[in-house]
Enzyme design. Structure first.
Site, PDB file in Angstrom:
ATOM      1  N   ASN A 213       0.847  -1.194   0.000  1.00 39.81           N
ATOM      2  CA  ASN A 213       0.000   0.000   0.000  1.00 39.81           C
ATOM      3  C   ASN A 213       0.883   1.245   0.000  1.00 39.81           C
ATOM      4  O   ASN A 213       2.102   1.147  -0.057  1.00 39.81           O
ATOM      5  CB  ASN A 213      -0.959  -0.022   1.200  1.00 39.81           C
ATOM      6  CG  ASN A 213      -0.213  -0.165   2.514  1.00 39.81           C
ATOM      7  OD1 ASN A 213       0.593   0.687   2.878  1.00 39.81           O
ATOM      8  ND2 ASN A 213      -0.473  -1.259   3.231  1.00 39.81           N
ATOM      9  N   ASP A 282      -4.723  -6.138   4.448  1.00 36.31           N
ATOM     10  CA  ASP A 282      -5.913  -6.884   4.886  1.00 36.31           C
ATOM     11  C   ASP A 282      -6.013  -8.242   4.205  1.00 36.31           C
ATOM     12  O   ASP A 282      -6.666  -9.140   4.721  1.00 36.31           O
ATOM     13  CB  ASP A 282      -7.179  -6.075   4.567  1.00 36.31           C
ATOM     14  CG  ASP A 282      -7.236  -4.779   5.361  1.00 36.31           C
ATOM     15  OD1 ASP A 282      -6.855  -4.798   6.549  1.00 36.31           O
ATOM     16  OD2 ASP A 282      -7.646  -3.744   4.798  1.00 36.31           O
ATOM     17  N   LYS A 292       8.927 -16.915 -10.984  1.00 36.29           N
ATOM     18  CA  LYS A 292       8.274 -15.733 -11.520  1.00 36.29           C
ATOM     19  C   LYS A 292       7.198 -16.116 -12.527  1.00 36.29           C
ATOM     20  O   LYS A 292       7.421 -16.929 -13.431  1.00 36.29           O
ATOM     21  CB  LYS A 292       9.316 -14.825 -12.195  1.00 36.29           C
ATOM     22  CG  LYS A 292       8.706 -13.573 -12.827  1.00 36.29           C
ATOM     23  CD  LYS A 292       9.760 -12.745 -13.539  1.00 36.29           C
ATOM     24  CE  LYS A 292       9.112 -11.563 -14.255  1.00 36.29           C
ATOM     25  NZ  LYS A 292      10.081 -10.748 -15.004  1.00 36.29           N
ATOM     26  N   PHE A 327      -5.248   3.518  14.304  1.00 33.39           N
ATOM     27  CA  PHE A 327      -5.368   4.551  13.283  1.00 33.39           C
ATOM     28  C   PHE A 327      -6.455   4.148  12.290  1.00 33.39           C
ATOM     29  O   PHE A 327      -6.656   2.951  12.028  1.00 33.39           O
ATOM     30  CB  PHE A 327      -4.047   4.732  12.547  1.00 33.39           C
ATOM     31  CG  PHE A 327      -3.108   5.714  13.198  1.00 33.39           C
ATOM     32  CD1 PHE A 327      -2.794   6.916  12.587  1.00 33.39           C
ATOM     33  CD2 PHE A 327      -2.552   5.431  14.434  1.00 33.39           C
ATOM     34  CE1 PHE A 327      -1.938   7.817  13.197  1.00 33.39           C
ATOM     35  CE2 PHE A 327      -1.684   6.321  15.050  1.00 33.39           C
ATOM     36  CZ  PHE A 327      -1.382   7.523  14.431  1.00 33.39           C
ATOM     37  N   LYS A 341     -14.740   1.638  14.541  1.00 31.24           N
ATOM     38  CA  LYS A 341     -13.500   0.889  14.775  1.00 31.24           C
ATOM     39  C   LYS A 341     -13.070   0.991  16.237  1.00 31.24           C
ATOM     40  O   LYS A 341     -12.599   0.013  16.834  1.00 31.24           O
ATOM     41  CB  LYS A 341     -12.408   1.437  13.853  1.00 31.24           C
ATOM     42  CG  LYS A 341     -11.172   0.579  13.713  1.00 31.24           C
ATOM     43  CD  LYS A 341     -10.262   1.164  12.625  1.00 31.24           C
ATOM     44  CE  LYS A 341      -9.023   0.315  12.398  1.00 31.24           C
ATOM     45  NZ  LYS A 341      -8.151   0.886  11.340  1.00 31.24           N
ATOM     46  N   LYS A 345     -13.114  -2.711  18.077  1.00 28.29           N
ATOM     47  CA  LYS A 345     -11.799  -3.308  18.341  1.00 28.29           C
ATOM     48  C   LYS A 345     -11.295  -3.035  19.758  1.00 28.29           C
ATOM     49  O   LYS A 345     -10.133  -3.285  20.073  1.00 28.29           O
ATOM     50  CB  LYS A 345     -10.798  -2.821  17.294  1.00 28.29           C
ATOM     51  CG  LYS A 345     -11.232  -3.229  15.880  1.00 28.29           C
ATOM     52  CD  LYS A 345     -10.170  -3.025  14.835  1.00 28.29           C
ATOM     53  CE  LYS A 345     -10.676  -3.490  13.465  1.00 28.29           C
ATOM     54  NZ  LYS A 345      -9.657  -3.382  12.413  1.00 28.29           N
TER      55      LYS A 345
END
Length: 407
Positions: A213, A282, A292, A327, A341, A345
């Site tokens: 990311n 995730d 490859k 975060f 969240k 959590k």
């Protein structure tokens, strides 16, 4: 840490005086209010106008020039300063101060101030090592003057050795850390075990490719630096990042979400505060290819499976009094998703920000955040450098501990 600080910068007559201009600029950028005093010799190397333009204040060069009849300039400056920094400090200035001499604007101000004095020496290596200079520096240290050590390297005179003025950015960092240390024992971060995660993870597809990311790790590394400066015992677990780990931090490098999970689990039990700022994948490929994958004419589909939600796992196993901070980087409905969240959590605090905006979020040096807490407090922090945001977050954690206690 220097925001709003009133700093008097004393500039002595040495070739390193040009660096004092850069130091002035960096102090201003750090939020300090800077006034400059120059010795007569310093004006031979660089003009007062340079410092006037950078500081937006008049520059003081002569004890007998009194701009305001109602004030004695060197006493006014001595009382005004939160800190006085001498950079560069010559052997001559160090000798004068060590022996209580006051024959110009700078030395009279130094003898009149009650503010902490910082000296950054700059001179030839042989001068620096001379017994008289070393004796004078020892005297000043015993008097409470704080020295910002000279660097080693190639000197303007052609010698190689110790005596080069510390770089302006290093002087600013030193002052920030000193300021933080002075505040540390009045902050709930002090002496606590703090675990921070940062950066992205990489999930391998084959030996040439991986999923990742946009996280740069800048926010997590800023948090680690700020927490360490406030006296925390910091462990930083980071995915791949180009950032340099802060000094004094225990650093653990990981690659994948599974690596991050295992590292976090091995350190979480001993942590008083856990701040999970890492952007962990995730999903990961179900199958990792050992060779490859060659280009084909047809499309290529990769089946993915969920990774372990590290933050949720930490929330489920959170110990009594342990502080857990997450975060939430969202593109829309930032506050709504962050509140969900926070509750789902079992977090004590969540830091939310909107990604996709210019000048904030991933890879940016700045951010703007919304901080939400379990005890229903919230704070919006306007756009600011990530290190400043980090101090704001740690300040809110400290306030939360005062309100709710910690182990």
């Amino acid at each position: 840490m220097l925001k709003g600080q009133k700093i008097v910068l004393g500039v002595c007559g040495g070739i390193a005086a040009y660096k004092a201009a850069a130091l002035t600029s960096k102090l201003i950028q750090a939020g300090a209010n800077v006034k400059v005093i120059m010795t007569k010799s310093a004006t031979e190397f660089i003009t007062p106008l340079t410092f006037q333009a950078l500081s937006r204040h008049e520059v003081y060069t002569d004890t007998f020039i009194e701009p305001k009849a109602s004030e004695i300039a060197h006493i006014e400056l001595a009382d005004w300063a939160d800190k006085i920094i001498i950079a560069p400090a010559t052997a001559n200035l160090i000798a004068k101060l060590a022996n209580g001499l006051a024959d110009d604007m700078l030395t009279t101000t130094l003898l009149a101030t009650k503010a902490p004095v910082y000296i950054a020496p700059a001179m030839n290596v042989n001068m620096y090592n001379h017994k008289a200079v070393q004796r004078n520096m020892t005297t000043l240290k015993e008097d409470g003057v704080i020295f910002i050590d000279a660097d080693e390297g190639f000197l303007a005179c052609g010698w190689v050795g110790k005596g080069r003025l510390a770089e302006p950015e290093d002087i600013v960092e030193f002052l920030e850390e000193e300021t933080a240390r002075n505040l540390a024992q009045h902050n709930e971060i002090y002496n606590r075990n703090i675990l921070i995660t940062a950066g992205p993870t990489q999930e391998q597809i084959d030996p040439a490719r991986y999923f990742t990311n946009y996280s740069s790790g800048k926010m997590g590394y800023a948090l680690a630096k700020a927490a360490r400066s406030l006296g925390g015992k910091v462990t930083l677990i980071s995915g791949p990042s180009s950032q340099t780990p802060p000094k004094g931090v225990s650093f653990i490098s990981v690659t994948s979400a599974q690596d991050m999970l295992e590292a976090v689990q091995s350190h979480s039990q001993d942590s008083d505060i856990i701040i999970k700022s890492a952007a962990v994948a995730d999903y990961k490929p179900i199958q990792t290819l050992q060779q490859k994958q060659k280009k084909k004419m047809s499309n290529w589909s990769i089946e993915m499976e969920k990774t372990t939600d590290i933050l949720a796992a930490l929330g489920n196993q959170k110990q009594e009094g342990q502080i857990l901070v997450g975060f939430a980087a969202e593109t829309d409905q930032v506050e709504q998703y962050a509140r969900g969240k926070l509750e789902k959590k079992h977090l004590d605090m969540i830091v939310a920000n909107q990604i996709g905006q210019e000048g904030t979020g991933f890879h940016s040096d700045s951010n703007e955040v919304l901080i939400l807490t379990k005890d229903e407090r919230q704070k919006r922090v306007s756009k600011a450098p990530k290190l400043e945001i980090a101090y704001e977050i740690l300040n809110e954690i400290s306030h939360y501990i005062v309100r709710n206690g910690s182990r």
